[in-house]
Write a protein that holds these residues in place. Structure first.
Motif, PDB file in Angstrom:
ATOM      1  N   ARG A  37      35.462  29.200  27.597  1.00 30.90           N
ATOM      2  CA  ARG A  37      36.527  28.740  26.704  1.00 30.90           C
ATOM      3  C   ARG A  37      37.195  29.876  25.943  1.00 30.90           C
ATOM      4  NH1 ARG A  37      36.528  26.267  21.250  1.00 30.90           N
ATOM      5  NH2 ARG A  37      38.003  24.505  21.197  1.00 30.90           N
ATOM      6  N   ARG A  38      36.439  30.920  25.652  1.00 31.53           N
ATOM      7  CA  ARG A  38      36.974  32.028  24.855  1.00 31.53           C
ATOM      8  C   ARG A  38      37.839  32.993  25.670  1.00 31.53           C
ATOM      9  NH1 ARG A  38      31.754  33.097  26.210  1.00 31.53           N
ATOM     10  NH2 ARG A  38      31.407  35.059  27.333  1.00 31.53           N
ATOM     11  N   VAL A  39      37.878  32.837  26.985  1.00 29.48           N
ATOM     12  CA  VAL A  39      38.537  33.802  27.872  1.00 29.48           C
ATOM     13  C   VAL A  39      39.771  33.171  28.510  1.00 29.48           C
ATOM     14  CG1 VAL A  39      38.312  35.263  29.918  1.00 29.48           C
ATOM     15  CG2 VAL A  39      36.345  34.935  28.385  1.00 29.48           C
ATOM     16  N   ALA A  40      40.936  33.812  28.343  1.00 26.14           N
ATOM     17  CA  ALA A  40      42.161  33.366  29.002  1.00 26.14           C
ATOM     18  C   ALA A  40      42.683  34.492  29.892  1.00 26.14           C
ATOM     19  CB  ALA A  40      43.220  32.980  27.973  1.00 26.14           C
ATOM     20  N   VAL A  41      42.848  34.219  31.159  1.00 26.57           N
ATOM     21  CA  VAL A  41      43.472  35.159  32.091  1.00 26.57           C
ATOM     22  C   VAL A  41      44.945  34.786  32.155  1.00 26.57           C
ATOM     23  CG1 VAL A  41      43.492  36.087  34.430  1.00 26.57           C
ATOM     24  CG2 VAL A  41      41.323  35.359  33.394  1.00 26.57           C
ATOM     25  N   ASN A  42      45.777  35.556  31.502  1.00 26.19           N
ATOM     26  CA  ASN A  42      47.195  35.181  31.374  1.00 26.19           C
ATOM     27  C   ASN A  42      48.005  35.428  32.639  1.00 26.19           C
ATOM     28  OD1 ASN A  42      47.069  36.681  28.102  1.00 26.19           O
ATOM     29  ND2 ASN A  42      46.561  34.594  28.666  1.00 26.19           N
ATOM     30  N   GLU A  43      47.647  36.480  33.377  1.00 28.51           N
ATOM     31  CA  GLU A  43      48.459  36.883  34.534  1.00 28.51           C
ATOM     32  C   GLU A  43      47.548  37.489  35.589  1.00 28.51           C
ATOM     33  OE1 GLU A  43      52.467  39.603  35.364  1.00 28.51           O
ATOM     34  OE2 GLU A  43      51.289  39.890  33.537  1.00 28.51           O
ATOM     35  N   LEU A  44      47.754  37.091  36.845  1.00 29.54           N
ATOM     36  CA  LEU A  44      46.956  37.627  37.942  1.00 29.54           C
ATOM     37  C   LEU A  44      47.890  37.990  39.096  1.00 29.54           C
ATOM     38  CD1 LEU A  44      44.069  38.219  38.917  1.00 29.54           C
ATOM     39  CD2 LEU A  44      43.981  35.881  39.798  1.00 29.54           C
ATOM     40  N   LEU A  45      48.008  39.283  39.366  1.00 29.44           N
ATOM     41  CA  LEU A  45      48.827  39.804  40.464  1.00 29.44           C
ATOM     42  C   LEU A  45      47.899  40.139  41.619  1.00 29.44           C
ATOM     43  CD1 LEU A  45      51.406  41.070  41.728  1.00 29.44           C
ATOM     44  CD2 LEU A  45      50.890  43.140  40.417  1.00 29.44           C
ATOM     45  N   ILE A  46      48.131  39.534  42.780  1.00 30.99           N
ATOM     46  CA  ILE A  46      47.263  39.737  43.941  1.00 30.99           C
ATOM     47  C   ILE A  46      48.108  40.154  45.139  1.00 30.99           C
ATOM     48  CG2 ILE A  46      45.423  38.755  45.362  1.00 30.99           C
ATOM     49  CD1 ILE A  46      45.124  36.514  43.353  1.00 30.99           C
ATOM     50  N   ARG A  47      47.970  41.397  45.536  1.00 31.81           N
ATOM     51  CA  ARG A  47      48.682  41.902  46.717  1.00 31.81           C
ATOM     52  C   ARG A  47      47.698  42.229  47.838  1.00 31.81           C
ATOM     53  NH1 ARG A  47      51.581  45.445  42.930  1.00 31.81           N
ATOM     54  NH2 ARG A  47      53.804  44.922  42.843  1.00 31.81           N
ATOM     55  N   PRO A  48      48.153  42.204  49.088  1.00 31.64           N
ATOM     56  CA  PRO A  48      47.360  42.800  50.146  1.00 31.64           C
ATOM     57  C   PRO A  48      47.157  44.299  49.851  1.00 31.64           C
ATOM     58  CG  PRO A  48      49.154  41.508  51.082  1.00 31.64           C
ATOM     59  CD  PRO A  48      49.409  41.609  49.598  1.00 31.64           C
ATOM     60  N   THR A  49      46.028  44.813  50.252  1.00 25.44           N
ATOM     61  CA  THR A  49      45.734  46.211  49.971  1.00 25.44           C
ATOM     62  C   THR A  49      46.829  47.138  50.480  1.00 25.44           C
ATOM     63  OG1 THR A  49      43.365  45.740  50.090  1.00 25.44           O
ATOM     64  CG2 THR A  49      44.025  48.041  50.310  1.00 25.44           C
ATOM     65  N   GLU A  50      47.414  46.822  51.620  1.00 23.87           N
ATOM     66  CA  GLU A  50      48.394  47.718  52.262  1.00 23.87           C
ATOM     67  C   GLU A  50      49.833  47.480  51.789  1.00 23.87           C
ATOM     68  OE1 GLU A  50      45.906  47.988  56.451  1.00 23.87           O
ATOM     69  OE2 GLU A  50      47.369  46.393  56.116  1.00 23.87           O
ATOM     70  N   GLN A  51      50.055  46.469  50.962  1.00 21.34           N
ATOM     71  CA  GLN A  51      51.407  46.183  50.509  1.00 21.34           C
ATOM     72  C   GLN A  51      51.766  47.089  49.335  1.00 21.34           C
ATOM     73  OE1 GLN A  51      52.235  42.057  49.653  1.00 21.34           O
ATOM     74  NE2 GLN A  51      54.250  42.479  48.804  1.00 21.34           N
ATOM     75  N   THR A  52      52.852  47.826  49.474  1.00 27.98           N
ATOM     76  CA  THR A  52      53.212  48.819  48.440  1.00 27.98           C
ATOM     77  C   THR A  52      54.161  48.254  47.394  1.00 27.98           C
ATOM     78  OG1 THR A  52      55.028  49.640  49.833  1.00 27.98           O
ATOM     79  CG2 THR A  52      52.891  50.749  50.026  1.00 27.98           C
TER      80      THR A  52
END
Length: 255
Positions: free
Chosen positions: A239-254
């Protein structure tokens, strides 16, 4: 993280008939949530719901066109009526129609604005009172609204102008809503996937689809399950933890 982390909670996932939405429905059910699967293709939803229940989970299929506000409201209200509450919403429904702005078929712009923005807004508006109630009274004393954006919500590129517009809008709306409601323990998060192997590119015109796929031909795309895993991480934090933003790219994507 135990398999029953979300036990006693209810999650609604839009765009759940394929790709990230389907994978997210499966993953949240594995974590113990009862899941409501929403999309236009109800036959696919029923198949997915049956698969989830065969694995010991609980799932309901709701066919709806979320660009119609009445249907978005009805999907939320039916969820609460049938399952008694609503703790998690994943706004995943969306469409990506790329192409040059000059001489673009404007019906493609309308489709993106209607689903990527209006549909997300309608579901969010209908769900928020129930999420506030879940945070006040629920088993985890916290609720989650997760909006699926894109790397296209962070960086504008040629051939994606209106898609960029919708995803920048999702990011802005998410952050504004987060500031408004986070002190009520309703966590508002945005997930920004890079290239993922889904049906998203199937909607592109052939003359656009081929060069779009060629541009990422040397990249090992993410799987829908990779994004579902990130969403599950967000909504299973204490409850105390909020993940506001998560950016997930493929390892090879620049980019």
């Amino acid at each position: 993280m135990t398999a029953d982390t979300l036990a006693g909670t209810v999650a609604l996932v839009t765009g759940a008939s394929s790709g990230i939405g389907a994978a997210t429905g499966r993953e949240l059910a594995r974590r113990g949530a009862a899941v409501v699967l929403v999309a236009r293709r109800e036959d696919r939803l029923r198949t997915l719901a049956a698969d989830i229940e065969a694995e010991g989970g609980r799932a309901i299929a709701l066919g709806a066109d979320l660009t119609e506000q009445a249907q978005a409201i009805d999907a939320v209200e039916r969820t609460v009526a049938e399952l008694g509450r609503l703790d998690t919403v994943v706004n995943n429904a969306g469409v990506m129609l790329l192409g040059p702005i000059l001489d673009a078929p404007t019906e493609e712009w309308d489709r993106m604005i209607d689903l990527n923005l209006r549909g997300l807004l309608y579901v969010s508006r209908a769900a928020l009172p129930h999420l506030v109630a879940a945070a006040d009274e629920g088993p985890r004393r916290v609720a989650d609204l997760v909006n699926i954006s894109s790397v296209a919500g962070r960086r504008a590129t040629p051939m994606a102008g209106v898609y960029n517009l919708t995803k920048f809008g999702v990011n802005a709306f998410t952050e504004a809503l987060r500031q408004e409601i986070t002190q009520r323990h309703v966590r508002v998060s945005v997930v920004e996937p890079g290239a993922v192997t889904t049906e998203l590119t199937d909607h592109l015109r052939p003359e656009i689809r081929e060069p779009a796929l060629r541009a990422l031909a040397d990249v090992e795309n993410l799987h829908a399950e990779d994004i579902a895993d990130g969403i599950a991480y967000i909504v299973t934090r204490p409850r105390r933890v909020a993940v506001n933003e998560l950016l997930i790219r493929p390892t090879e994507q620049t980019r």
